[in-house]
Design a protein around this motif. Structure first.
Motif, PDB file in Angstrom:
ATOM      1  N   ALA A  62     -24.658  25.611 -21.673  1.00 39.56           N
ATOM      2  CA  ALA A  62     -23.948  26.760 -21.101  1.00 39.56           C
ATOM      3  C   ALA A  62     -23.365  26.413 -19.732  1.00 39.56           C
ATOM      4  O   ALA A  62     -22.215  26.762 -19.422  1.00 39.56           O
ATOM      5  N   ALA A  63     -24.135  25.702 -18.902  1.00 41.16           N
ATOM      6  CA  ALA A  63     -23.650  25.332 -17.573  1.00 41.16           C
ATOM      7  C   ALA A  63     -22.492  24.333 -17.650  1.00 41.16           C
ATOM      8  O   ALA A  63     -21.507  24.444 -16.911  1.00 41.16           O
ATOM      9  N   ALA A  64     -22.599  23.356 -18.557  1.00 44.13           N
ATOM     10  CA  ALA A  64     -21.541  22.349 -18.671  1.00 44.13           C
ATOM     11  C   ALA A  64     -20.242  22.969 -19.186  1.00 44.13           C
ATOM     12  O   ALA A  64     -19.151  22.682 -18.661  1.00 44.13           O
ATOM     13  N   VAL A 102     -13.020  16.819 -18.521  1.00 44.16           N
ATOM     14  CA  VAL A 102     -13.349  16.001 -19.694  1.00 44.16           C
ATOM     15  C   VAL A 102     -14.832  15.645 -19.715  1.00 44.16           C
ATOM     16  O   VAL A 102     -15.503  15.723 -20.762  1.00 44.16           O
ATOM     17  N   ALA A 103     -15.389  15.262 -18.564  1.00 41.46           N
ATOM     18  CA  ALA A 103     -16.792  14.846 -18.499  1.00 41.46           C
ATOM     19  C   ALA A 103     -17.727  16.005 -18.827  1.00 41.46           C
ATOM     20  O   ALA A 103     -18.691  15.851 -19.600  1.00 41.46           O
ATOM     21  N   ASN A 104     -17.459  17.175 -18.273  1.00 38.90           N
ATOM     22  CA  ASN A 104     -18.344  18.313 -18.537  1.00 38.90           C
ATOM     23  C   ASN A 104     -18.191  18.822 -19.961  1.00 38.90           C
ATOM     24  O   ASN A 104     -19.172  19.258 -20.579  1.00 38.90           O
ATOM     25  N   THR A 142     -26.523  12.329 -17.809  1.00 43.11           N
ATOM     26  CA  THR A 142     -26.856  12.709 -16.428  1.00 43.11           C
ATOM     27  C   THR A 142     -25.972  11.970 -15.438  1.00 43.11           C
ATOM     28  O   THR A 142     -25.415  12.561 -14.494  1.00 43.11           O
ATOM     29  N   ALA A 143     -25.814  10.670 -15.658  1.00 41.72           N
ATOM     30  CA  ALA A 143     -24.944   9.880 -14.779  1.00 41.72           C
ATOM     31  C   ALA A 143     -23.493  10.346 -14.865  1.00 41.72           C
ATOM     32  O   ALA A 143     -22.793  10.438 -13.840  1.00 41.72           O
ATOM     33  N   LEU A 144     -23.026  10.659 -16.079  1.00 41.12           N
ATOM     34  CA  LEU A 144     -21.646  11.118 -16.253  1.00 41.12           C
ATOM     35  C   LEU A 144     -21.411  12.442 -15.540  1.00 41.12           C
ATOM     36  O   LEU A 144     -20.403  12.616 -14.834  1.00 41.12           O
ATOM     37  N   THR A 145     -22.333  13.369 -15.684  1.00 43.21           N
ATOM     38  CA  THR A 145     -22.172  14.685 -15.073  1.00 43.21           C
ATOM     39  C   THR A 145     -22.240  14.603 -13.553  1.00 43.21           C
ATOM     40  O   THR A 145     -21.446  15.249 -12.842  1.00 43.21           O
ATOM     41  N   PHE A 190     -23.150  20.879 -11.160  1.00 48.74           N
ATOM     42  CA  PHE A 190     -24.387  20.395 -10.533  1.00 48.74           C
ATOM     43  C   PHE A 190     -25.614  21.048 -11.176  1.00 48.74           C
ATOM     44  O   PHE A 190     -26.666  20.411 -11.299  1.00 48.74           O
ATOM     45  N   ILE A 191     -25.494  22.307 -11.582  1.00 50.24           N
ATOM     46  CA  ILE A 191     -26.605  22.950 -12.293  1.00 50.24           C
ATOM     47  C   ILE A 191     -26.882  22.215 -13.600  1.00 50.24           C
ATOM     48  O   ILE A 191     -28.042  21.950 -13.964  1.00 50.24           O
ATOM     49  N   ALA A 192     -25.818  21.874 -14.334  1.00 53.32           N
ATOM     50  CA  ALA A 192     -25.993  21.114 -15.572  1.00 53.32           C
ATOM     51  C   ALA A 192     -26.636  19.755 -15.298  1.00 53.32           C
ATOM     52  O   ALA A 192     -27.497  19.301 -16.066  1.00 53.32           O
ATOM     53  N   ALA A 193     -26.238  19.105 -14.204  1.00 52.49           N
ATOM     54  CA  ALA A 193     -26.811  17.802 -13.874  1.00 52.49           C
ATOM     55  C   ALA A 193     -28.303  17.909 -13.566  1.00 52.49           C
ATOM     56  O   ALA A 193     -29.107  17.060 -13.992  1.00 52.49           O
ATOM     57  N   VAL A 194     -28.703  18.956 -12.845  1.00 51.36           N
ATOM     58  CA  VAL A 194     -30.121  19.148 -12.538  1.00 51.36           C
ATOM     59  C   VAL A 194     -30.923  19.394 -13.816  1.00 51.36           C
ATOM     60  O   VAL A 194     -32.030  18.862 -14.001  1.00 51.36           O
ATOM     61  N   ILE A 195     -30.365  20.196 -14.723  1.00 58.72           N
ATOM     62  CA  ILE A 195     -31.063  20.446 -15.995  1.00 58.72           C
ATOM     63  C   ILE A 195     -31.174  19.154 -16.796  1.00 58.72           C
ATOM     64  O   ILE A 195     -32.194  18.903 -17.465  1.00 58.72           O
TER      65      ILE A 195
END
Length: 212
Positions: A62-64, A102-104, A142-145, A190-195
């Motif tokens: 959902a965040a991404a 594109v990344a997200n 994680t690295a991509l986001t 950033f929320i998606a990355a933390v998750i």
């Protein structure tokens, strides 16, 4: 053992200890160790981690998707324009924002595709293969986001503050809506990355429990 002769028959009487309890030693009976009831508890613990993994994937997806959608709709046209120039800003004017979208979007699509594997881990908590695959792919995503969010953050910072040394203007003084939407997309990313980080730690913890 003490023996007594009664009517020509020998009767064995067990010798009592100091507390008055009879001690009977039978060499033929095997010694059975009582196992600890850790396997059912460990299975429940792994299943709980798998359910938590599934919930985290839904939240990260959902965040991404929110980050990609917000940035993809970032656009603003100023109400004033001249005969030759129209002041218009859109996300695809900047390659960094295009990469961000594109990344997200790719991260969100991966999370949706990974849900069946997460369900397999719920049904089979002791399965190692699906968890190992997820932890490897989660690390890559994680690295991509983080890379997309970090690059977009630099552009948003310049848009808000500018750079006097390079004569870059702070365009957010005029394109306020554009900058607000872009900032919201970066926060969601950033929320998606933390998750994603929590997903990696959760899978690593489940694999550690599996190995014991």
């Amino acid at each position: 053992m003490e023996s007594k002769q009664i009517d020509d028959e020998t009767v064995l009487i067990p010798k009592s200890n100091s507390k008055g309890k009879a001690v009977v030693a039978d060499a033929s009976s095997p010694v059975v160790a009582t196992p600890k009831a850790t396997l059912p508890q460990r299975g429940k613990w792994k299943k709980g981690l798998a359910i938590f993994d599934f919930v985290l994937r839904l939240c990260a997806a959902a965040a991404a998707f929110a980050a990609a959608s917000t940035m993809g709709q970032t656009e603003q046209t100023l109400p004033f324009f001249t005969q030759f120039f129209q002041f218009h800003a859109e996300y695809n004017d900047l390659p960094t924002f295009t990469y961000f979208v594109v990344a997200n979007a790719a991260a969100g699509g991966y999370l949706v595709l990974s849900l069946p594997f997460s369900i397999v881990c719920i049904v089979r908590p002791h399965a190692v293969g699906p968890r190992l695959l997820l932890v490897v792919l989660d690390t890559v995503m994680t690295a991509l986001t983080i890379s997309a969010a970090g690059a977009a953050t630099a552009i948003v910072y310049l848009a808000h503050n500018g750079n006097s040394i390079t004569n870059w203007l702070a365009i957010c003084l005029q394109f306020t809506d554009f900058c607000q939407q872009a900032s919201g997309g970066v926060v969601a990313s950033f929320i998606a990355a933390v998750i994603f980080m929590f997903l990696v730690m959760n899978s690593a913890l489940a694999l550690k429990k599996t190995s014991h």
